[in-house]
Design an enzyme around this catalytic site. Structure first.
Site, PDB file in Angstrom:
ATOM      1  N   HIS A 158      18.689 -16.041  30.432  1.00  0.00           N
ATOM      2  CA  HIS A 158      17.214 -16.966  30.432  1.00  0.00           C
ATOM      3  C   HIS A 158      17.845 -17.822  30.654  1.00  0.00           C
ATOM      4  O   HIS A 158      17.919 -19.328  29.773  1.00  0.00           O
ATOM      5  CB  HIS A 158      16.447 -17.030  29.079  1.00  0.00           C
ATOM      6  CG  HIS A 158      16.194 -15.955  28.677  1.00  0.00           C
ATOM      7  ND1 HIS A 158      14.786 -15.481  29.024  1.00  0.00           N
ATOM      8  CD2 HIS A 158      17.013 -14.033  28.142  1.00  0.00           C
ATOM      9  CE1 HIS A 158      14.134 -14.167  28.542  1.00  0.00           C
ATOM     10  NE2 HIS A 158      15.717 -13.571  28.293  1.00  0.00           N
ATOM     11  N   ASN A 174       8.711 -12.566  25.008  1.00  0.00           N
ATOM     12  CA  ASN A 174       9.523 -12.017  26.973  1.00  0.00           C
ATOM     13  C   ASN A 174       8.011 -11.924  27.266  1.00  0.00           C
ATOM     14  O   ASN A 174       5.753 -11.694  26.492  1.00  0.00           O
ATOM     15  CB  ASN A 174       9.943 -10.575  27.447  1.00  0.00           C
ATOM     16  CG  ASN A 174      11.270 -10.978  27.227  1.00  0.00           C
ATOM     17  OD1 ASN A 174      11.932 -12.543  27.283  1.00  0.00           O
ATOM     18  ND2 ASN A 174      12.118  -9.980  27.078  1.00  0.00           N
ATOM     19  N   HIS A 208      16.131 -18.350  17.170  1.00  0.00           N
ATOM     20  CA  HIS A 208      16.837 -17.433  17.493  1.00  0.00           C
ATOM     21  C   HIS A 208      15.602 -16.354  16.534  1.00  0.00           C
ATOM     22  O   HIS A 208      15.227 -16.831  15.576  1.00  0.00           O
ATOM     23  CB  HIS A 208      17.821 -17.726  16.018  1.00  0.00           C
ATOM     24  CG  HIS A 208      18.606 -16.894  15.275  1.00  0.00           C
ATOM     25  ND1 HIS A 208      18.515 -15.345  15.586  1.00  0.00           N
ATOM     26  CD2 HIS A 208      19.028 -16.699  13.920  1.00  0.00           C
ATOM     27  CE1 HIS A 208      19.784 -14.886  14.586  1.00  0.00           C
ATOM     28  NE2 HIS A 208      19.362 -15.479  13.316  1.00  0.00           N
TER      29      HIS A 208
HETATM   30  C1  HEM Z   1      12.866  -7.911  23.419  1.00  0.00           C
HETATM   31  C2  HEM Z   1      14.239  -7.955  23.522  1.00  0.00           C
HETATM   32  C3  HEM Z   1      14.765  -9.592  24.158  1.00  0.00           C
HETATM   33  C4  HEM Z   1      13.599 -10.353  23.827  1.00  0.00           C
HETATM   34  C5  HEM Z   1      12.760 -10.271  24.052  1.00  0.00           C
HETATM   35  C6  HEM Z   1      14.671 -11.023  23.988  1.00  0.00           C
HETATM   36  C7  HEM Z   1      14.455 -12.600  24.858  1.00  0.00           C
HETATM   37  C8  HEM Z   1      14.964 -13.950  24.981  1.00  0.00           C
HETATM   38  C9  HEM Z   1      14.591 -15.296  24.874  1.00  0.00           C
HETATM   39  C10 HEM Z   1      13.216 -15.396  25.655  1.00  0.00           C
HETATM   40  C11 HEM Z   1      15.700 -16.095  25.091  1.00  0.00           C
HETATM   41  C12 HEM Z   1      15.509 -17.376  25.613  1.00  0.00           C
HETATM   42  C13 HEM Z   1      15.229 -18.044  24.414  1.00  0.00           C
HETATM   43  C14 HEM Z   1      15.186 -19.930  25.160  1.00  0.00           C
HETATM   44  O1  HEM Z   1      14.569 -20.128  26.083  1.00  0.00           O
HETATM   45  O2  HEM Z   1      16.036 -20.567  25.041  1.00  0.00           O
HETATM   46  C15 HEM Z   1      16.474 -15.164  25.378  1.00  0.00           C
HETATM   47  C16 HEM Z   1      17.967 -15.747  25.338  1.00  0.00           C
HETATM   48  C17 HEM Z   1      18.729 -15.266  24.332  1.00  0.00           C
HETATM   49  N1  HEM Z   1      18.966 -13.432  24.091  1.00  0.00           N
HETATM   50 FE1  HEM Z   1      17.288 -12.383  24.205  1.00  0.00          FE
HETATM   51  N2  HEM Z   1      15.919 -11.308  24.223  1.00  0.00           N
HETATM   52  C18 HEM Z   1      16.251  -9.740  24.228  1.00  0.00           C
HETATM   53  C19 HEM Z   1      16.571  -8.553  23.658  1.00  0.00           C
HETATM   54  C20 HEM Z   1      18.587  -9.629  23.301  1.00  0.00           C
HETATM   55  C21 HEM Z   1      19.119  -9.079  23.229  1.00  0.00           C
HETATM   56  C22 HEM Z   1      19.348  -7.170  22.592  1.00  0.00           C
HETATM   57  C23 HEM Z   1      20.729  -9.882  23.075  1.00  0.00           C
HETATM   58  C24 HEM Z   1      21.782  -9.380  22.800  1.00  0.00           C
HETATM   59  C25 HEM Z   1      22.574  -8.364  21.851  1.00  0.00           C
HETATM   60  C26 HEM Z   1      20.153 -11.343  23.335  1.00  0.00           C
HETATM   61  C27 HEM Z   1      20.453 -12.230  23.501  1.00  0.00           C
HETATM   62  C28 HEM Z   1      20.287 -13.243  24.203  1.00  0.00           C
HETATM   63  C29 HEM Z   1      21.465 -14.447  24.320  1.00  0.00           C
HETATM   64  C30 HEM Z   1      22.424 -15.057  23.824  1.00  0.00           C
HETATM   65  C31 HEM Z   1      20.097 -15.264  25.285  1.00  0.00           C
HETATM   66  C32 HEM Z   1      20.414 -17.157  24.843  1.00  0.00           C
HETATM   67  C33 HEM Z   1      20.400 -17.659  23.350  1.00  0.00           C
HETATM   68  C34 HEM Z   1      20.811 -19.337  24.019  1.00  0.00           C
HETATM   69  O3  HEM Z   1      21.482 -19.643  24.255  1.00  0.00           O
HETATM   70  O4  HEM Z   1      20.107 -19.954  23.759  1.00  0.00           O
HETATM   71  N3  HEM Z   1      19.140 -11.240  23.181  1.00  0.00           N
HETATM   72  N4  HEM Z   1      16.357 -14.187  25.083  1.00  0.00           N
END
Ligand code: HEM
Length: 745
Positions: free
Chosen positions: A114, A186, A378
């Site tokens: 993202h 999402n 988070h």
């Molecule tokens: C339903 C499943 C998931 C959804 C809906 C989702 C959604 C998102 C969204 C919207 C962001 C962007 C946040 C922003 O705008 O700053 C993001 C970032 C991220 N997601 Fe997910 N994600 C999912 C699953 C996962 C899983 C399973 C992991 C790890 C085990 C993960 C790890 C991360 C990480 C590390 C970031 C970067 C965060 C940052 O640097 O600020 N995500 N995710």
């Protein structure tokens, strides 16, 4: 220059309310300019959550003079301090070292996923319907809560284009009176994997391939399809990614989903299970694949620009926040659907989405880095009244987001960055660390203590403490999943069969395109075998496009014929949507009557459309009886920027056409027909993209040359400019002229 004695038509008088710059470099010292009115900054709060009374620009640069980082005024920033005019630079030049050192360290790591995103400030107003389900203060009737929203693509780097085929992030930070609540969702309601331990795998497969680092921001490559075809729980999310959902027309026309099931907890401690939904007021609309590809080249910033422009022009994007509610039963299933499985939806026909409030985006960020880049979402940021479930994907996320910020934002104090500061008192006993902004008092950041009077104290539930849902837990330690997670094909089939015929065609085209980019036939074959299980026609059509035989479905895999869910289709015959914020191009040249041009602009702006006048060159152009301001010259504009067009004229070839300086002019033949070839290109693209085309009778030759008949669907030719525009707006309200895109047979 406009002649004051003749009419001069302007569609966009003030793109941004910033003071006009002088041509010469200003020399009289003035303080920093005020920001334009479309932006807001994070509310002024101390690092510990208290409101700070000061001007909104208190955190911005101050004073009229250039200074060092420590406020010493400087008289020159163009020359290093040297030993003589031709001599070496002196180490003592603090300003040089500070300037270059800071610059050298300006970049921070982009998000691991993202990375490409755009943010906006807004407000959430609760309608109170959730108050009976949750004690969360922000869900009580009429409570207004400030929010910051960040939309994103998943796979691309921070500088990638806005419009790849990809899932979009829809992350909302609610600054509630009880602390921050982040809903990190999402625009697709299911996910590729059922267990967070596989997240690095799916992302490694989807990101550019590690040997050559291509392709950027695309799933059409070997490793993505290798993974999703070997890992069949990914098939549901994958078919959504092959649908129009993965090509949103605008971030304002996206649905959002919390994906996981959450707990809501009421004042008595009673719980329900819920799934969160965001329903856009503007309707759910998508780009066509051709548009998305043109957009990525023509304006990679298209969707962020669209969001900024809409907010700046007062077409404020809004969504209804809603919940699907399920009883919190021991088996955590509803109508046979395991609510802990993030690869499953609950059809809205089985559990309707109940509106609980409205989100409106009201202001653009003041500074991209400070706000959109540094915002840290988070899923573990919860408030009393909302709790997680044991969804194994969500459980892993609860670790990952906190962890990743340590690298990305450089230490454990990222919650103190202005955009992340809560609007609630913070008394956390976390101390020190890089970039500590709080100046803590006292000597006893531990519990129990008597030296600080025992502060901080534990809160009881009556004091607003967060209380985990006391769900009973038992079981052996195993690395296994429940049998109810095993059906990977019934819901993908339901999804495909619920779509409108046009959307089904798009899904077929998307699979065919993507798999044609896969270089290993074994991977194509493996994926075709899965398509055979989802839908035999889908499989046969894709196989034909790939020049492969369609496999027969594996008889050992049981796939249910679930009832279609009409709510999944986004193209609904006859449905209309608000047009505010949509874009209209108005073609004009020296034969245009200013009254006609003005009438089109007035009619469109009355409906809150963004209007762009398309003319023969930039600046001010001649009309038949006056002049007009050109927003986009024909050599610049491209079809993807417009939802519809009205031609006041057929346009004679502009001055740059004979030189064919612009490759879009095409072959010399075009010059001979007396119409600017860029107008013809625009018309043919708009026509095949199913967009409304209006024309005054003088413009008819352009339609003829573009091969468009006046009685073709979605084509309006009339004398009266306002009436043409009204009819075009009625077509825009349907998003597209679907008759032109209807699949054969
Ligand atoms: C339903 C499943 C998931 C959804 C809906 C989702 C959604 C998102 C969204 C919207 C962001 C962007 C946040 C922003 O705008 O700053 C993001 C970032 C991220 N997601 Fe997910 N994600 C999912 C699953 C996962 C899983 C399973 C992991 C790890 C085990 C993960 C790890 C991360 C990480 C590390 C970031 C970067 C965060 C940052 O640097 O600020 N995500 N995710």
């Amino acid at each position: 220059m406009p002649n004051p004695d003749r009419p001069h038509v302007v569609a966009n008088p003030k793109p941004r309310d910033l003071p006009a710059p002088s041509v010469e470099e200003p020399v009289d010292p003035v303080p920093p300019l005020d920001p334009p009115s479309d932006v807001a900054a994070p509310e002024l709060r101390s690092a510990t959550g208290r409101p700070v009374r000061a001007a909104a620009t208190t955190r911005a640069q101050q004073g009229a003079f250039l200074t060092t980082a420590t406020g010493t005024r400087l008289r020159d920033t163009d020359h290093s301090l040297k030993a003589g005019r031709r001599g070496p630079v002196l180490l003592q030049d603090h300003h040089l070292r500070e300037k270059i050192t800071h610059f050298d360290h300006e970049r921070i790591p982009e998000r691991v996923v993202h990375a490409r995103g755009v943010g906006a400030h807004g407000v959430f107003v609760s309608n109170g319907a959730a108050a009976k389900l949750s004690r969360a203060a922000f869900l009580q009737a009429d409570v207004e809560t400030p929010v910051f929203v960040r939309f994103s693509t998943v796979l691309g780097s921070r500088g990638s284009a806005d419009t790849p085929r990809d899932t979009r992030g829809f992350a909302v930070k609610f600054y509630t009176s009880e602390g921050v609540f982040d809903l990190v969702g999402n625009n697709i309601p299911v996910f590729f994997i059922q267990d967070a331990i596989k997240f690095p795998d799916i992302i490694h497969a989807g990101k550019p391939e590690p040997d050559r680092e291509i392709p950027q921001a695309a799933s059409a490559h070997d490793t993505f399809w290798d993974f999703v075809s070997l890992h069949t729980e990914a098939q549901h999310h994958t078919i959504w990614n092959m649908s129009d959902r993965a090509l949103p027309a605008s971030l304002r026309t996206m649905e959002g989903f919390g994906v996981h099931t959450f707990h809501l907890v009421d004042a008595a401690g009673d719980t329900v299970l819920v799934k969160f939904h965001w329903k856009p007021a503007a309707g759910v609309h998508s780009q066509l694949w051709e548009e998305a590809q043109l957009t990525a080249g023509g304006d990679p910033d298209f969707q962020r620009r669209d969001l900024y422009d809409a907010i700046q022009n007062g077409a404020l994007p809004s969504w209804t926040f809603g919940v699907q509610v399920f009883p919190d039963t021991e088996d955590e299933t509803f109508e046979g659907i395991d609510l802990l499985d993030p690869t499953k939806i609950v059809p809205e026909e089985l559990a309707p989405v109940q509106p609980v409030g409205t989100l409106t985006l009201t202001a653009n960020p003041t500074n991209y880095f400070a706000e959109t880049e540094q915002v840290a979402f988070h899923p573990g940021h919860l408030v009393p009244g909302i709790d997680v479930t044991n969804d194994p994907l969500l459980q892993g996320r609860l670790f990952s987001y906190l962890d990743t910020q340590l690298t990305r934002l450089g230490g454990p104090n990222f919650d103190q960055i202005p955009i992340n500061r809560p609007h609630a008192d913070v008394n956390d006993m976390l101390r020190d660390g890089f970039h500590q902004h709080a100046v803590h008092t006292g000597v006893a950041p531990y519990k129990p203590n008597s030296l600080d009077g025992g502060c901080p104290f534990h809160a009881g539930v009556a004091d607003g403490a967060f209380l985990e849902v006391p769900s009973p837990v038992e079981g052996e330690k195993v690395r296994e999943h429940p049998a109810s997670f095993d059906d990977h094909f019934s819901q993908p089939r339901m999804f495909f069969r619920s779509l409108s015929p046009i959307e089904q065609e798009h899904v077929i085209a998307a699979y065919t395109f993507e798999l044609s980019k896969v270089t290993w036939p074994q991977v194509r074959e493996r994926q075709l075998a899965h398509l055979a299980l989802i839908d035999e026609r889908l499989c046969a059509e894709v196989a034909a496009g790939l020049g492969l035989p369609a496999p027969t479905p594996d008889p050992d895999v049981e796939v249910q014929d679930l009832a279609p869910s009409p709510a999944l289709a986004q193209i609904v015959p006859g449905a209309t949507y608000p047009v505010a914020g949509r874009t209209l191009g108005v073609v004009a040249d020296a034969s245009t009557r200013t009254a006609d041009l003005q009438a089109v602009i007035d009619a469109a702006q009355a409906a809150d459309l963004l209007v762009f006048v398309l003319g023969p060159h930039a600046g001010v152009a001649d009309a038949a009886d006056g002049t007009f301001a050109v927003d986009k010259p024909l050599y610049q504009v491209r079809s993807f920027e417009l939802d519809a067009v009205v031609l006041t004229t057929a346009t004679t070839p502009a001055a740059d056409v004979p030189s064919r300086r612009d490759a879009k002019v095409g072959s010399p033949d075009h010059r001979d027909v007396g119409v600017d070839p860029r107008t013809l290109l625009l018309l043919s693209e708009l026509f095949r993209q199913g967009k409304a085309i209006g024309a005054l009778p003088d413009a008819a030759p352009a339609l003829v040359q573009a091969g468009i008949a006046e009685d073709d669907p979605g084509v309006v030719v009339r004398e009266d400019a306002a009436a043409v525009t009204e009819q075009v707006l009625a077509l825009v309200a349907q998003h597209r002229v679907w008759e032109r895109l209807a699949p054969l047979g």
